[in-house]
Design a protein around this motif. Structure first.
Motif, PDB file in Angstrom:
ATOM      1  N   ALA A 107      62.633 -44.178  74.272  1.00  0.00           N
ATOM      2  CA  ALA A 107      63.008 -43.541  75.538  1.00  0.00           C
ATOM      3  C   ALA A 107      62.549 -42.091  75.613  1.00  0.00           C
ATOM      4  O   ALA A 107      62.227 -41.590  76.692  1.00  0.00           O
ATOM      5  CB  ALA A 107      64.523 -43.620  75.719  1.00  0.00           C
ATOM      6  N   LEU A 108      62.519 -41.409  74.476  1.00  0.00           N
ATOM      7  CA  LEU A 108      62.084 -40.012  74.452  1.00  0.00           C
ATOM      8  C   LEU A 108      60.562 -39.935  74.367  1.00  0.00           C
ATOM      9  O   LEU A 108      59.926 -40.761  73.724  1.00  0.00           O
ATOM     10  CB  LEU A 108      62.707 -39.292  73.260  1.00  0.00           C
ATOM     11  CG  LEU A 108      64.236 -39.143  73.293  1.00  0.00           C
ATOM     12  CD1 LEU A 108      64.758 -38.670  71.936  1.00  0.00           C
ATOM     13  CD2 LEU A 108      64.655 -38.177  74.387  1.00  0.00           C
ATOM     14  N   ASP A 109      59.991 -38.933  75.009  1.00  0.00           N
ATOM     15  CA  ASP A 109      58.536 -38.753  75.015  1.00  0.00           C
ATOM     16  C   ASP A 109      58.090 -38.226  73.648  1.00  0.00           C
ATOM     17  O   ASP A 109      58.552 -37.166  73.217  1.00  0.00           O
ATOM     18  CB  ASP A 109      58.142 -37.774  76.117  1.00  0.00           C
ATOM     19  CG  ASP A 109      56.650 -37.800  76.407  1.00  0.00           C
ATOM     20  OD1 ASP A 109      55.856 -37.898  75.450  1.00  0.00           O
ATOM     21  OD2 ASP A 109      56.274 -37.730  77.590  1.00  0.00           O
ATOM     22  N   SER A 113      58.687 -31.823  72.401  1.00  0.00           N
ATOM     23  CA  SER A 113      59.900 -31.629  71.610  1.00  0.00           C
ATOM     24  C   SER A 113      61.100 -32.092  72.427  1.00  0.00           C
ATOM     25  O   SER A 113      61.064 -32.118  73.665  1.00  0.00           O
ATOM     26  CB  SER A 113      60.063 -30.155  71.229  1.00  0.00           C
ATOM     27  OG  SER A 113      60.374 -29.367  72.369  1.00  0.00           O
ATOM     28  N   VAL A 114      62.167 -32.457  71.713  1.00  0.00           N
ATOM     29  CA  VAL A 114      63.361 -32.935  72.407  1.00  0.00           C
ATOM     30  C   VAL A 114      63.929 -31.828  73.283  1.00  0.00           C
ATOM     31  O   VAL A 114      64.368 -32.072  74.416  1.00  0.00           O
ATOM     32  CB  VAL A 114      64.409 -33.423  71.388  1.00  0.00           C
ATOM     33  CG1 VAL A 114      65.690 -33.832  72.092  1.00  0.00           C
ATOM     34  CG2 VAL A 114      63.861 -34.578  70.573  1.00  0.00           C
ATOM     35  N   GLY A 115      63.920 -30.600  72.785  1.00  0.00           N
ATOM     36  CA  GLY A 115      64.430 -29.485  73.573  1.00  0.00           C
ATOM     37  C   GLY A 115      63.664 -29.297  74.869  1.00  0.00           C
ATOM     38  O   GLY A 115      64.252 -29.045  75.930  1.00  0.00           O
ATOM     39  N   ALA A 116      62.332 -29.432  74.806  1.00  0.00           N
ATOM     40  CA  ALA A 116      61.513 -29.275  76.008  1.00  0.00           C
ATOM     41  C   ALA A 116      61.858 -30.337  77.049  1.00  0.00           C
ATOM     42  O   ALA A 116      61.841 -30.070  78.262  1.00  0.00           O
ATOM     43  CB  ALA A 116      60.045 -29.350  75.634  1.00  0.00           C
ATOM     44  N   GLN A 117      62.174 -31.536  76.593  1.00  0.00           N
ATOM     45  CA  GLN A 117      62.516 -32.613  77.522  1.00  0.00           C
ATOM     46  C   GLN A 117      63.861 -32.360  78.207  1.00  0.00           C
ATOM     47  O   GLN A 117      64.034 -32.654  79.393  1.00  0.00           O
ATOM     48  CB  GLN A 117      62.531 -33.946  76.775  1.00  0.00           C
ATOM     49  CG  GLN A 117      61.150 -34.336  76.270  1.00  0.00           C
ATOM     50  CD  GLN A 117      61.139 -35.631  75.495  1.00  0.00           C
ATOM     51  OE1 GLN A 117      61.505 -36.682  75.998  1.00  0.00           O
ATOM     52  NE2 GLN A 117      60.703 -35.575  74.241  1.00  0.00           N
ATOM     53  N   LEU A 153      66.092 -28.254  68.336  1.00  0.00           N
ATOM     54  CA  LEU A 153      65.543 -28.228  69.691  1.00  0.00           C
ATOM     55  C   LEU A 153      64.018 -28.255  69.673  1.00  0.00           C
ATOM     56  O   LEU A 153      63.379 -28.745  70.609  1.00  0.00           O
ATOM     57  CB  LEU A 153      66.020 -26.979  70.441  1.00  0.00           C
ATOM     58  CG  LEU A 153      67.426 -27.010  71.038  1.00  0.00           C
ATOM     59  CD1 LEU A 153      67.763 -25.658  71.640  1.00  0.00           C
ATOM     60  CD2 LEU A 153      67.549 -28.102  72.100  1.00  0.00           C
ATOM     61  N   GLN A 154      63.441 -27.739  68.598  1.00  0.00           N
ATOM     62  CA  GLN A 154      61.979 -27.693  68.497  1.00  0.00           C
ATOM     63  C   GLN A 154      61.403 -28.961  67.875  1.00  0.00           C
ATOM     64  O   GLN A 154      60.175 -29.115  67.793  1.00  0.00           O
ATOM     65  CB  GLN A 154      61.557 -26.476  67.651  1.00  0.00           C
ATOM     66  CG  GLN A 154      62.202 -25.164  68.082  1.00  0.00           C
ATOM     67  CD  GLN A 154      61.986 -24.861  69.551  1.00  0.00           C
ATOM     68  OE1 GLN A 154      60.886 -25.039  70.080  1.00  0.00           O
ATOM     69  NE2 GLN A 154      63.037 -24.395  70.215  1.00  0.00           N
ATOM     70  N   ALA A 168      70.770 -36.725  70.437  1.00  0.00           N
ATOM     71  CA  ALA A 168      69.883 -36.006  71.353  1.00  0.00           C
ATOM     72  C   ALA A 168      69.761 -36.748  72.679  1.00  0.00           C
ATOM     73  O   ALA A 168      69.706 -36.137  73.760  1.00  0.00           O
ATOM     74  CB  ALA A 168      68.507 -35.824  70.715  1.00  0.00           C
ATOM     75  N   MET A 169      69.744 -38.097  72.617  1.00  0.00           N
ATOM     76  CA  MET A 169      69.694 -38.908  73.826  1.00  0.00           C
ATOM     77  C   MET A 169      70.948 -38.716  74.670  1.00  0.00           C
ATOM     78  O   MET A 169      70.884 -38.640  75.906  1.00  0.00           O
ATOM     79  CB  MET A 169      69.552 -40.382  73.428  1.00  0.00           C
ATOM     80  CG  MET A 169      69.324 -41.349  74.574  1.00  0.00           C
ATOM     81  SD  MET A 169      67.615 -41.409  75.136  1.00  0.00           S
ATOM     82  CE  MET A 169      67.776 -40.660  76.743  1.00  0.00           C
ATOM     83  N   ILE A 170      72.091 -38.604  74.006  1.00  0.00           N
ATOM     84  CA  ILE A 170      73.344 -38.343  74.718  1.00  0.00           C
ATOM     85  C   ILE A 170      73.297 -36.967  75.377  1.00  0.00           C
ATOM     86  O   ILE A 170      73.711 -36.793  76.529  1.00  0.00           O
ATOM     87  CB  ILE A 170      74.542 -38.452  73.750  1.00  0.00           C
ATOM     88  CG1 ILE A 170      74.691 -39.888  73.244  1.00  0.00           C
ATOM     89  CG2 ILE A 170      75.831 -37.990  74.420  1.00  0.00           C
ATOM     90  CD1 ILE A 170      75.708 -40.054  72.134  1.00  0.00           C
ATOM     91  N   ALA A 171      72.779 -35.969  74.640  1.00  0.00           N
ATOM     92  CA  ALA A 171      72.652 -34.626  75.206  1.00  0.00           C
ATOM     93  C   ALA A 171      71.764 -34.635  76.446  1.00  0.00           C
ATOM     94  O   ALA A 171      72.083 -33.995  77.462  1.00  0.00           O
ATOM     95  CB  ALA A 171      72.084 -33.672  74.148  1.00  0.00           C
ATOM     96  N   LEU A 172      70.651 -35.356  76.385  1.00  0.00           N
ATOM     97  CA  LEU A 172      69.753 -35.452  77.528  1.00  0.00           C
ATOM     98  C   LEU A 172      70.443 -36.132  78.712  1.00  0.00           C
ATOM     99  O   LEU A 172      70.302 -35.706  79.866  1.00  0.00           O
ATOM    100  CB  LEU A 172      68.496 -36.229  77.129  1.00  0.00           C
ATOM    101  CG  LEU A 172      67.438 -36.451  78.225  1.00  0.00           C
ATOM    102  CD1 LEU A 172      66.938 -35.125  78.777  1.00  0.00           C
ATOM    103  CD2 LEU A 172      66.272 -37.266  77.686  1.00  0.00           C
ATOM    104  N   ALA A 173      71.217 -37.188  78.428  1.00  0.00           N
ATOM    105  CA  ALA A 173      71.919 -37.901  79.499  1.00  0.00           C
ATOM    106  C   ALA A 173      72.959 -37.022  80.179  1.00  0.00           C
ATOM    107  O   ALA A 173      73.228 -37.174  81.378  1.00  0.00           O
ATOM    108  CB  ALA A 173      72.576 -39.162  78.934  1.00  0.00           C
ATOM    109  N   LEU A 174      73.549 -36.081  79.420  1.00  0.00           N
ATOM    110  CA  LEU A 174      74.601 -35.217  79.964  1.00  0.00           C
ATOM    111  C   LEU A 174      74.051 -33.907  80.526  1.00  0.00           C
ATOM    112  O   LEU A 174      74.825 -33.084  81.035  1.00  0.00           O
ATOM    113  CB  LEU A 174      75.625 -34.905  78.876  1.00  0.00           C
ATOM    114  CG  LEU A 174      76.409 -36.097  78.306  1.00  0.00           C
ATOM    115  CD1 LEU A 174      77.332 -35.627  77.196  1.00  0.00           C
ATOM    116  CD2 LEU A 174      77.202 -36.799  79.394  1.00  0.00           C
ATOM    117  N   ALA A 175      72.749 -33.707  80.450  1.00  0.00           N
ATOM    118  CA  ALA A 175      72.154 -32.407  80.766  1.00  0.00           C
ATOM    119  C   ALA A 175      72.489 -31.921  82.172  1.00  0.00           C
ATOM    120  O   ALA A 175      72.661 -30.719  82.396  1.00  0.00           O
ATOM    121  CB  ALA A 175      70.634 -32.466  80.576  1.00  0.00           C
ATOM    122  N   ASN A 176      72.586 -32.828  83.132  1.00  0.00           N
ATOM    123  CA  ASN A 176      72.810 -32.422  84.522  1.00  0.00           C
ATOM    124  C   ASN A 176      74.200 -32.799  85.026  1.00  0.00           C
ATOM    125  O   ASN A 176      74.408 -32.993  86.215  1.00  0.00           O
ATOM    126  CB  ASN A 176      71.729 -33.029  85.414  1.00  0.00           C
ATOM    127  CG  ASN A 176      70.379 -32.426  85.118  1.00  0.00           C
ATOM    128  OD1 ASN A 176      70.113 -31.280  85.430  1.00  0.00           O
ATOM    129  ND2 ASN A 176      69.515 -33.210  84.476  1.00  0.00           N
TER     130      ASN A 176
END
Length: 334
Positions: A107-109, A113-117, A153-154, A168-176
């Motif tokens: 799912a992640l590019d 970097s994960v932080g950039a996403q 993050l890098q 990290a996937m959970i963090a991305l899902a909660l980002a907004n």
């Protein structure tokens, strides 16, 4: 009539999803009704191919439009999901509803970097500077308890362990700050210890943020750990639904009972032989006329193969689709 305050936050009615890209149409979801209140966790459980993930992904309209026919109604808050335009859908994804995918490595590019996403996701929905978005990403990593968050993050997805990628996937899902979190078997690829950590983290974040959550899993034990209610799916239909404690204590559909009996921690602890569900799920391109579980059910009678059972309400919040429901008063195996 329900007042606006009483309406469920997620209201799915008679959802039917058919994939039309092959030689025969595949009826993956066949008349699903699902309601989720604000701040409630509902688990969808069942074997692979039962329609759980297909139902979940439809709430984000992730299925290819050219090869998918969706019928019914889907409302999330005041949004009619099936009527959203392409632009409205882009705003809805991530801001109103967000998903934790089963395999974050896919799912992640891999080239960012994960932080950039995470920063990109925040800036897509909010007018904030790159520095502000970076600070938000750091706070998210701290919230999901990723060690050395500044350094992580890098990191690129392949540089993280499976458990760390899922965090990290959970963090991305909660980002907004979404209102609805969709979790598609988020612990399947993890070892037992990390699974427990992720489940506890999800439940803690859900309570802290007041999220509505739909959690897909084939593990009824995991469902009981995190869910307020459980909906059991089989061959594209919900065959039993009710409070998690009720389904664990007093299952009324033969399929639910069979799932409970097939749990190793429930059967082997008592020194009994682990049971299995004989046979295979039906062909979704040619569903049977009657109950889809009849061919595998030890309680089936000829009437079960003649017509599909309607919903029977046993008590408030507990429903089942079974013609033999009067005969299913059997003790739970756990």
């Amino acid at each position: 009539m329900n007042t606006p305050q009483e309406r469920p936050f997620v209201d799915v009615r008679n959802l039917r999803i058919t994939f039309t890209g092959g030689k025969k149409p595949v009826e993956a979801v066949n008349g699903v009704d699902l309601k989720v209140k604000r701040g409630e966790v509902v688990a969808l459980i069942g074997e692979s191919g039962s329609g759980k993930s297909v139902t979940l992904r439809s709430l984000l309209r992730l299925h290819p439009a050219a090869r998918t026919r969706i019928e019914g109604e889907m409302r999330v808050g005041d949004q009619d999901v099936l009527q959203l335009s392409t632009r409205e859908l882009a705003d809805y994804r991530g801001k109103v509803a967000s998903m934790i995918f089963q395999e974050p490595l896919l799912a992640l590019d891999p080239v960012y970097s994960v932080g950039a996403q995470i920063v990109e996701s925040i800036r897509r929905h909010e007018k904030v500077s790159a520095a502000e978005a970076q600070q938000r990403a750091l706070q998210l990593f701290e919230r999901v308890r990723i060690p050395s968050p500044e350094r992580r993050l890098q990191a690129y997805p392949h540089e993280m362990s499976g458990g760390m990628r899922q965090r990290a996937m959970i963090a991305l899902a909660l980002a907004n700050r979404p209102q609805l979190l969709l979790a598609d078997e988020p612990t399947t690829a993890l070892d037992a210890t990390v699974q427990i950590q992720i489940l506890l983290l999800l439940r803690e974040l859900q309570r802290e943020l007041g999220l509505s959550v739909i959690f897909v899993t084939h593990d009824i034990g995991a469902a009981v750990e995190v869910a307020d209610r459980i909906a059991v799916m089989y061959a594209g239909r919900i065959v039993e639904e009710g409070p998690a404690a009720t389904l664990l204590r007093a299952p009324r559909h033969p399929y639910t009972l069979a799932l409970l009996k097939s749990r190793a921690d429930g059967a082997l602890a008592k020194g009994t032989r682990l049971e299995t569900i004989s046979g295979s799920p039906p062909d979704l391109t040619a569903l049977p006329q009657g109950c889809a579980f009849a061919a595998r059910c030890k309680m089936a009678q000829p009437a079960c193969e003649a017509s599909r059972p309607d919903v029977t309400w046993l008590e408030a919040g507990h429903s089942v689709r079974c013609l033999r429901v009067a005969d299913t008063l059997v003790p739970s195996p756990v």
